[in-house]
Design an enzyme around this catalytic site. Structure first.
Site, PDB file in Angstrom:
ATOM      1  CB  ILE A   1      -0.957  -0.001   1.206  1.00 31.13           C
ATOM      2  CG1 ILE A   1      -1.965  -1.152   1.069  1.00 31.13           C
ATOM      3  CG2 ILE A   1      -1.681   1.331   1.332  1.00 31.13           C
ATOM      4  CD1 ILE A   1      -2.895  -1.295   2.246  1.00 31.13           C
TER       5      ILE A   1
ATOM      6  CG  ASP B   1       1.429  12.247  11.377  1.00 26.72           C
ATOM      7  OD1 ASP B   1       1.510  13.449  11.044  1.00 26.72           O
ATOM      8  OD2 ASP B   1       1.864  11.316  10.677  1.00 26.72           O
TER       9      ASP B   1
ATOM     10  N   GLY C   1       6.485   4.794   4.744  1.00 30.51           N
ATOM     11  CA  GLY C   1       6.662   6.043   5.456  1.00 30.51           C
ATOM     12  C   GLY C   1       7.804   5.941   6.446  1.00 30.51           C
TER      13      GLY C   1
ATOM     14  CB  VAL D   1       0.990   0.421   4.928  1.00 32.42           C
ATOM     15  CG1 VAL D   1      -0.428  -0.096   5.152  1.00 32.42           C
ATOM     16  CG2 VAL D   1       1.354   1.442   5.996  1.00 32.42           C
TER      17      VAL D   1
ATOM     18  N   GLY E   1       7.399   2.865   8.833  1.00 35.60           N
ATOM     19  CA  GLY E   1       7.435   1.505   8.318  1.00 35.60           C
ATOM     20  C   GLY E   1       6.717   1.393   6.988  1.00 35.60           C
TER      21      GLY E   1
END
Length: 633
Positions: free
Chosen positions: A24, A140, A27, A32, A30
């Site tokens: 997916i 965030d 970042g 996704v 980590g």
């Protein structure tokens, strides 16, 4: 979330029970992945960088924060399902939301129109209130973390920065996206809920105008404006301008809470344009009930746990029994710890299988296991429950047969014969069960379940729903008050609610719950609620009035994670397990602790129960290390 791309060479194809099917995104925290459960349910799996887990206490702090994330009410958020850092690749599993981010949509189509902006404001404020109610700070909040699903906006990655911080990063490290960060974040101070409110307002300004309130040019220039200049809200619709301005105050104390913000949005009237009715969209009416009730009281209570879950261990309450007085053997370990589970023990109950006293434990490994409560020896084979996770276990009786009742996420209720382990056909519907209690309603065996949206009374024999009351709840029990059977819940709105078990009618006014787990007892002839509070103390409240009974009980050095009550030699007792790895016993009559803390578990205590074997009172506890331990009481 964006459509997944194919896995790359070197990407994992399996993590625990989750099969990874695509990439997916990536970042700073980590990568996704798109994944599937064993039953084919789509999930999002975030694999975190291993460097976040270098501190000695990283595991305990990580699971502490994940447990908090699990108990966030699921409406308007992508709920956290699972987490594991025992693998070489630590990961967090959350619900997969099929939809693009607010950031992508605004960049592609431009600012949102008035109706879409109203729905976005209410939905994201509701999500933020639910997140804060669970004791989490998002840290965030930004357009990329708001997904626009078919059922409305969903907030994702709540608490991930907090989880990472808990796992080992320094508290002073600045985390977030500069254009959406609060002044206190930029100054390096630990952000609180007010910081999320600031970020929410910047996010709404982006949705309304196509650019954040303090610009999106160079990072130094944006940071300087956030710290010293007023926001540019000239193009924000007039009806929202005052709300955003209040949320963008430089002083965190001057900003409204998320709960107050939500109530303001729900009742907001246009400041300049013609009124267009309420801002609250139809899809949110039921889902927001729990949050708005609490907000009307001008506060959101921060509960202790859980589970829910999401996966939060259920504290199992023991029925009152007349036990012998405490002897010199108090606190003496009995047998050896049962260590049959490969993951933490999530729920616990005690029973007699045939003539053998047993502990019934449910683990993160998806199994229910029986062990001899005196020796710790395994009894029979493991029983697999087809649920995402098991949240609660209890024992019932059907025509003289002992029945084990399990509740969990995705499966709903699962019944089996305690002695043989054979599954028992049950007509209940699949769904999420956060907690349950087996009881008798007008002489009929029932199971009362607490879920995300309602508390249900279900016929134990047929699975028929006999009654559904209230909104969601994290814990439930049954009692008698004023001559009638009542259901008592620790509701997701942070309040204790009481319902007539026959009619579903509310009994009295709700009152603030100290925590999200509760047990019931009787002190000096009065029914009371026993629960842990955020300050690590045990609190006792009058069940009828909600008034405190005595002073708080200090002693634990971390959150109370499990509560049970019983009667010992005519004295009402409470037993508590904690994140500090100890179990304590309290005399509710005198207000004093009974003996010293009981230790042994490596990690927090997830569940406690009390039983009696051959006239000897015993205390049983399950813990994070996957063990079940017994002490003399």
């Amino acid at each position: 979330m964006p459509p997944p791309r194919p896995l790359r060479p070197g990407d994992p194809e399996q993590l625990g029970e989750y099969r990874l099917t695509g990439l997916i995104g990536e970042g700073g925290q980590g990568t996704v992945f798109h994944g599937e459960t064993a039953t084919g349910t789509p999930v999002a799996v975030k694999v975190l960088h291993a460097r976040f887990f270098e501190r000695a206490d990283a595991e305990r702090r990580f699971f502490n924060e994940v447990a908090a994330a699990r108990r966030v009410a699921e409406f308007c958020t992508a709920r956290v399902i699972d987490a594991d850092i025992t693998h070489a690749r630590p990961y967090i599993v959350s619900e997969y939301v099929d939809g693009e981010s607010l950031d992508e949509l605004v960049r592609r189509e431009g600012p949102r129109d008035a109706g879409a902006l109203d729905r976005l404001a209410v939905g994201t404020a509701a999500a933020l209130a639910a997140v804060h109610r669970a004791g989490i700070v998002h840290r965030d909040f930004k357009p990329a973390n708001v997904l626009l699903g078919a059922d409305g906006p969903r907030v994702i990655d709540f608490g991930i920065a907090q989880v990472v911080d808990a796992a080992g990063t320094e508290a002073s490290r600045v985390q977030g996206s500069p254009a959406y960060m609060s002044p206190e974040q930029l100054a390096g101070r630990r952000p609180g809920p007010a910081s999320d409110v600031f970020s929410w307002a910047v996010t709404l300004s982006f949705a309304a105008t196509g650019r954040p309130a303090f610009g999106n040019d160079s990072i130094p220039a944006v940071m300087n404006r956030i710290m010293h200049r007023e926001p540019d809200l000239a193009e924000v619709p007039a009806r929202l301008r005052g709300v955003l301005r209040a949320c963008l105050a430089k002083d965190p104390a001057a900003r409204p809470s998320a709960a107050k913000l939500l109530m303001t949005l729900v009742h907001l009237e246009d400041e300049a344009d013609q009124p267009r009715g309420r801002l609250l969209p139809r899809w949110a009416l039921g889902a927001l009930a729990a949050v708005t009730v609490a907000a009307a009281g001008a506060a959101i209570a921060i509960p202790l746990w859980p589970r829910g879950p999401a996966v939060v261990p259920a504290a199992v309450r023991a029925a009152p029994m007349a036990l012998a007085t405490v002897g010199p053997g108090f606190g003496e370990p009995l047998g050896t710890p049962f260590a049959g589970h490969t993951g933490e023990v999530l729920a616990l109950a005690t029973a007699t299988a045939g003539e053998l006293p047993v502990a019934v434990s449910a683990g993160r490994d998806g199994t229910v296991r029986l062990s001899d409560v005196r020796t710790g020896a395994a009894v029979g084979r493991a029983r697999t429950v087809g649920a995402l996770s098991i949240s609660a276990v209890a024992l019932g009786d059907l025509g003289g047969r002992q029945v084990l009742v399990c509740g969990g996420y995705g499966r709903g209720l699962w019944l089996s014969d305690l002695v043989t382990g054979r599954a028992i056909g049950f007509g209940g519907r699949p769904g999420d069960v956060l907690a349950l209690a087996v009881a008798s309603r007008e002489g009929q065996p029932v199971v009362v379940t607490a879920g995300q949206h309602a508390v249900q009374v279900i016929d134990l024999a047929t699975g028929e729903v006999l009654l559904a009351v209230g909104g969601g709840a994290s814990d439930v029990a049954m009692s008698r008050m004023g001559g009638r059977e009542i259901i008592v819940t620790a509701a997701l709105d942070g309040m204790v609610h009481r319902w007539d078990a026959r009619t579903g009618e509310a009994v009295g006014r709700p009152f603030a719950a100290p925590g999200s787990r509760l047990a019931l007892a009787e002190v000096n002839g009065r029914p009371v609620v026993v629960s842990g509070a955020p300050d690590n103390t045990l609190r006792v409240l009058d069940l009828e009035t909600g008034a405190p009974v005595g002073e708080p009980y200090p002693g634990h050095t971390d959150r109370i994670s499990a509560v049970a009550t019983t009667v010992l030699d005519g004295r009402p007792l409470a037993v508590t397990g904690s994140w500090d790895g100890t179990v304590r016993v309290w005399d509710l009559g005198s207000g004093r602790p009974l003996g010293g803390p009981l230790s042994g578990p490596e990690g927090w205590v997830t569940s406690v129960a009390v039983t009696e074997v051959d006239g000897v009172p015993l205390l049983v506890a399950g813990s994070r290390d996957g063990t079940v331990r017994t002490w003399r009481l």
